[in-house]
Design a protein around this motif. Structure first.
Motif, PDB file in Angstrom:
ATOM      1  N   VAL A   1      14.994  -2.135   6.822  1.00  0.00           N
ATOM      2  CA  VAL A   1      14.722  -1.140   7.697  1.00  0.00           C
ATOM      3  C   VAL A   1      14.368  -0.502   6.142  1.00  0.00           C
ATOM      4  CG1 VAL A   1      16.424   0.415   7.414  1.00  0.00           C
ATOM      5  CG2 VAL A   1      16.801  -1.890   8.359  1.00  0.00           C
ATOM      6  N   HIS A   2      13.440   0.450   6.791  1.00  0.00           N
ATOM      7  CA  HIS A   2      12.632   1.599   6.248  1.00  0.00           C
ATOM      8  C   HIS A   2      12.640   2.734   5.817  1.00  0.00           C
ATOM      9  CE1 HIS A   2      10.205  -2.363   4.680  1.00  0.00           C
ATOM     10  NE2 HIS A   2      10.652  -2.497   6.228  1.00  0.00           N
ATOM     11  N   HIS A   3      12.659   3.636   5.610  1.00  0.00           N
ATOM     12  CA  HIS A   3      11.607   5.456   5.257  1.00  0.00           C
ATOM     13  C   HIS A   3      11.025   5.569   5.563  1.00  0.00           C
ATOM     14  CE1 HIS A   3      11.170   8.973   3.856  1.00  0.00           C
ATOM     15  NE2 HIS A   3      12.072   9.699   3.596  1.00  0.00           N
ATOM     16  N   ALA A   4      10.398   6.542   6.828  1.00  0.00           N
ATOM     17  CA  ALA A   4       8.962   6.906   7.633  1.00  0.00           C
ATOM     18  C   ALA A   4       9.618   8.166   7.623  1.00  0.00           C
ATOM     19  CB  ALA A   4       8.673   5.534   8.959  1.00  0.00           C
ATOM     20  N   ASN A   5       8.447   8.304   7.615  1.00  0.00           N
ATOM     21  CA  ASN A   5       7.628   9.577   7.644  1.00  0.00           C
ATOM     22  C   ASN A   5       7.335  10.536   9.251  1.00  0.00           C
ATOM     23  OD1 ASN A   5       8.201  12.238   6.138  1.00  0.00           O
ATOM     24  ND2 ASN A   5       6.658  12.528   5.219  1.00  0.00           N
ATOM     25  N   PHE A   6       7.553   9.231   9.814  1.00  0.00           N
ATOM     26  CA  PHE A   6       6.521  10.114  11.714  1.00  0.00           C
ATOM     27  C   PHE A   6       7.483  11.435  12.462  1.00  0.00           C
ATOM     28  CE2 PHE A   6       7.847   4.778  11.784  1.00  0.00           C
ATOM     29  CZ  PHE A   6       6.385   4.747  11.302  1.00  0.00           C
ATOM     30  N   ARG A   7       6.657  11.545  12.536  1.00  0.00           N
ATOM     31  CA  ARG A   7       7.121  13.113  13.417  1.00  0.00           C
ATOM     32  C   ARG A   7       8.030  12.816  14.041  1.00  0.00           C
ATOM     33  NH1 ARG A   7       1.985  15.563  15.824  1.00  0.00           N
ATOM     34  NH2 ARG A   7       1.219  13.660  15.877  1.00  0.00           N
ATOM     35  N   VAL A   8       8.431  11.877  14.864  1.00  0.00           N
ATOM     36  CA  VAL A   8       9.818  11.640  15.662  1.00  0.00           C
ATOM     37  C   VAL A   8      11.229  11.634  14.874  1.00  0.00           C
ATOM     38  CG1 VAL A   8       8.642  11.271  17.924  1.00  0.00           C
ATOM     39  CG2 VAL A   8       9.434   9.410  16.220  1.00  0.00           C
ATOM     40  N   LEU A   9      10.758  10.832  14.146  1.00  0.00           N
ATOM     41  CA  LEU A   9      11.856  10.873  13.012  1.00  0.00           C
ATOM     42  C   LEU A   9      11.809  12.186  11.794  1.00  0.00           C
ATOM     43  CD1 LEU A   9      11.881   7.426  11.487  1.00  0.00           C
ATOM     44  CD2 LEU A   9      12.872   8.171  13.582  1.00  0.00           C
TER      45      LEU A   9
ATOM     46  N   PHE B   1       2.549   9.747  29.696  1.00  0.00           N
ATOM     47  CA  PHE B   1       2.435  10.859  27.994  1.00  0.00           C
ATOM     48  C   PHE B   1       3.055  11.558  28.145  1.00  0.00           C
ATOM     49  CE2 PHE B   1       0.137  13.509  25.286  1.00  0.00           C
ATOM     50  CZ  PHE B   1      -0.038  11.895  24.268  1.00  0.00           C
ATOM     51  N   ILE B   2       4.024  11.971  27.013  1.00  0.00           N
ATOM     52  CA  ILE B   2       5.113  12.788  26.828  1.00  0.00           C
ATOM     53  C   ILE B   2       4.237  13.119  24.575  1.00  0.00           C
ATOM     54  CG2 ILE B   2       6.803  13.549  26.160  1.00  0.00           C
ATOM     55  CD1 ILE B   2       6.678  12.512  29.080  1.00  0.00           C
ATOM     56  N   PRO B   3       4.138  13.489  24.686  1.00  0.00           N
ATOM     57  CA  PRO B   3       3.370  14.437  23.391  1.00  0.00           C
ATOM     58  C   PRO B   3       4.246  14.053  22.350  1.00  0.00           C
ATOM     59  CG  PRO B   3       2.967  16.337  24.846  1.00  0.00           C
ATOM     60  CD  PRO B   3       3.389  14.947  25.530  1.00  0.00           C
ATOM     61  N   LEU B   4       4.779  13.561  21.264  1.00  0.00           N
ATOM     62  CA  LEU B   4       5.747  13.703  20.047  1.00  0.00           C
ATOM     63  C   LEU B   4       6.463  14.927  20.019  1.00  0.00           C
ATOM     64  CD1 LEU B   4       3.252  11.120  17.062  1.00  0.00           C
ATOM     65  CD2 LEU B   4       4.893  10.445  19.330  1.00  0.00           C
ATOM     66  N   GLU B   5       5.542  15.759  19.652  1.00  0.00           N
ATOM     67  CA  GLU B   5       6.230  16.972  19.607  1.00  0.00           C
ATOM     68  C   GLU B   5       7.577  17.591  20.665  1.00  0.00           C
ATOM     69  OE1 GLU B   5       3.697  17.110  19.441  1.00  0.00           O
ATOM     70  OE2 GLU B   5       3.280  17.300  17.073  1.00  0.00           O
TER      71      GLU B   5
ATOM     72  N   ARG C   1       9.029  15.416  22.776  1.00  0.00           N
ATOM     73  CA  ARG C   1       9.825  13.707  22.422  1.00  0.00           C
ATOM     74  C   ARG C   1      11.145  14.442  21.526  1.00  0.00           C
ATOM     75  NH1 ARG C   1       7.590   8.586  24.010  1.00  0.00           N
ATOM     76  NH2 ARG C   1       5.178   9.065  24.813  1.00  0.00           N
ATOM     77  N   VAL C   2      10.889  14.860  20.288  1.00  0.00           N
ATOM     78  CA  VAL C   2      11.427  15.604  19.594  1.00  0.00           C
ATOM     79  C   VAL C   2      12.380  16.817  20.047  1.00  0.00           C
ATOM     80  CG1 VAL C   2      11.959  16.683  17.230  1.00  0.00           C
ATOM     81  CG2 VAL C   2      10.641  15.259  17.788  1.00  0.00           C
ATOM     82  N   SER C   3      11.613  17.572  20.868  1.00  0.00           N
ATOM     83  CA  SER C   3      12.310  18.658  21.494  1.00  0.00           C
ATOM     84  C   SER C   3      13.154  18.662  22.790  1.00  0.00           C
ATOM     85  CB  SER C   3      10.887  19.849  22.312  1.00  0.00           C
ATOM     86  OG  SER C   3      10.381  19.624  21.438  1.00  0.00           O
ATOM     87  N   ILE C   4      13.522  17.402  22.905  1.00  0.00           N
ATOM     88  CA  ILE C   4      14.232  16.947  23.819  1.00  0.00           C
ATOM     89  C   ILE C   4      15.197  16.668  23.329  1.00  0.00           C
ATOM     90  CG2 ILE C   4      15.113  14.777  25.618  1.00  0.00           C
ATOM     91  CD1 ILE C   4      11.554  14.646  26.416  1.00  0.00           C
ATOM     92  N   GLU C   5      15.220  16.206  22.089  1.00  0.00           N
ATOM     93  CA  GLU C   5      16.554  15.806  21.354  1.00  0.00           C
ATOM     94  C   GLU C   5      17.241  16.529  20.673  1.00  0.00           C
ATOM     95  OE1 GLU C   5      15.751  13.864  17.271  1.00  0.00           O
ATOM     96  OE2 GLU C   5      17.222  13.869  17.205  1.00  0.00           O
ATOM     97  N   ASN C   6      16.202  16.909  20.308  1.00  0.00           N
ATOM     98  CA  ASN C   6      16.823  18.324  19.270  1.00  0.00           C
ATOM     99  C   ASN C   6      17.551  19.929  20.101  1.00  0.00           C
ATOM    100  OD1 ASN C   6      16.195  17.746  16.926  1.00  0.00           O
ATOM    101  ND2 ASN C   6      14.467  19.164  16.700  1.00  0.00           N
ATOM    102  N   ALA C   7      17.447  19.551  21.704  1.00  0.00           N
ATOM    103  CA  ALA C   7      18.221  20.313  22.847  1.00  0.00           C
ATOM    104  C   ALA C   7      19.080  20.034  23.120  1.00  0.00           C
ATOM    105  CB  ALA C   7      17.371  20.335  24.171  1.00  0.00           C
ATOM    106  N   GLN C   8      19.244  18.665  22.626  1.00  0.00           N
ATOM    107  CA  GLN C   8      20.801  18.610  22.918  1.00  0.00           C
ATOM    108  C   GLN C   8      21.601  18.605  21.770  1.00  0.00           C
ATOM    109  OE1 GLN C   8      20.716  16.996  25.349  1.00  0.00           O
ATOM    110  NE2 GLN C   8      18.802  16.319  25.458  1.00  0.00           N
ATOM    111  N   LYS C   9      23.460  18.505  22.503  1.00  0.00           N
ATOM    112  CA  LYS C   9      24.488  19.349  21.973  1.00  0.00           C
ATOM    113  C   LYS C   9      25.243  18.334  20.432  1.00  0.00           C
ATOM    114  CE  LYS C   9      26.381  22.884  24.043  1.00  0.00           C
ATOM    115  NZ  LYS C   9      25.756  23.059  25.645  1.00  0.00           N
ATOM    116  N   ASN C  10      25.094  17.325  20.814  1.00  0.00           N
ATOM    117  CA  ASN C  10      25.686  16.274  19.732  1.00  0.00           C
ATOM    118  C   ASN C  10      25.636  14.957  20.222  1.00  0.00           C
ATOM    119  OD1 ASN C  10      27.628  14.895  18.100  1.00  0.00           O
ATOM    120  ND2 ASN C  10      29.367  15.075  19.155  1.00  0.00           N
ATOM    121  N   ALA C  11      23.536  14.753  19.721  1.00  0.00           N
ATOM    122  CA  ALA C  11      22.622  13.424  19.877  1.00  0.00           C
ATOM    123  C   ALA C  11      22.735  12.336  18.261  1.00  0.00           C
ATOM    124  CB  ALA C  11      22.148  14.041  20.762  1.00  0.00           C
TER     125      ALA C  11
END
Ligand SMILES: [Zn+2]
Length: 221
Positions: free
Chosen positions: A143-151, A78-82, A84-94
């Protein structure tokens, strides 16, 4: 499928960098995991199993095209949504690509959907959706706009792909078939490679090391 809590409280907009044409890292997110099964139907089994398999295949194919990949999970945890986002945001050019399967009370509903939040993600979302539509007998739910946290909280272009309905007998059955999951992964990876390198980019390989996979889990303890 995303739980009711996936949207979460509203935060201010996150400033995104448009790396949609320049990224060198793809964060591949296998939806759900551990105590969170995601959708579960007898035809398709647990969503968390199918998402991990497709995500792993996407990651492998991208590495084969000399892109750097980071998996938000590579086992049934189990990985909390936040996080998952932190892992992405920690990258340099992703960019961030989240893999899910869908669910409906109506068994007849089927087809692919791709979601985005920031404007810089639309091109990638459209490309992935169009590639999925090249699968035989595919149905286009758009294709749809959405307010999902990970996005919404992503600093980089981020999309969420719903790879068909586990609640539909045919798509749920296909989701159990590893050959079909490989086809799904192939289309998603091709779309990402085209987004980065243009059409035909898959053959335009350079001479980087193929040992460029990293996992936040392998780097811990
Ligand atoms: Zn899901």
């Amino acid at each position: 499928m995303l739980g009711a809590c996936a949207t979460g409280p509203r935060f201010e907009e996150v400033a995104t960098k448009d790396t949609s044409r320049t990224f060198d890292t793809v964060v591949v997110d296998a939806g759900h995991g551990g105590k969170d099964n995601g959708a579960y139907r007898k035809f398709g089994g647990a969503e968390k199993i199918a998402t991990l398999d497709v995500a792993s295949r996407v990651s492998r194919k991208l590495r084969g095209a000399h892109l750097h990949t980071v998996m938000t999970r590579n086992s049934d945890v189990f990985i909390p949504l936040e996080e998952r986002v932190s892992i992405e945001n920690a990258q340099k050019n992703a960019i961030f690509v989240s893999i899910h399967f869908n669910d409906s009370r109506r068994r007849g509903i089927r087809g692919f959907e791709t979601y985005y939040h920031s404007a810089s993600s639309i091109g990638l979302a459209n490309r992935i959706q169009a590639k999925l539509m090249t699968l035989p007998r595919s149905a286009n739910r758009g294709v749809h706009h959405a307010n999902f946290r990970v996005l919404r909280l992503a600093r980089y272009p981020a999309v969420l792909v719903e790879c068909g309905f586990l609640s539909n007998p045919r798509e749920g059955g296909e989701a159990r078939d590893s050959d079909y999951r490989d086809e799904l992964a192939d289309r998603i990876a091709d779309a990402i490679i085209e987004q980065r390198h243009g059409e035909g980019g898959r053959t335009a390989k350079n001479e980087q090391s193929s040992e460029n996979v990293t996992s936040p889990f392998l780097n811990r303890d």
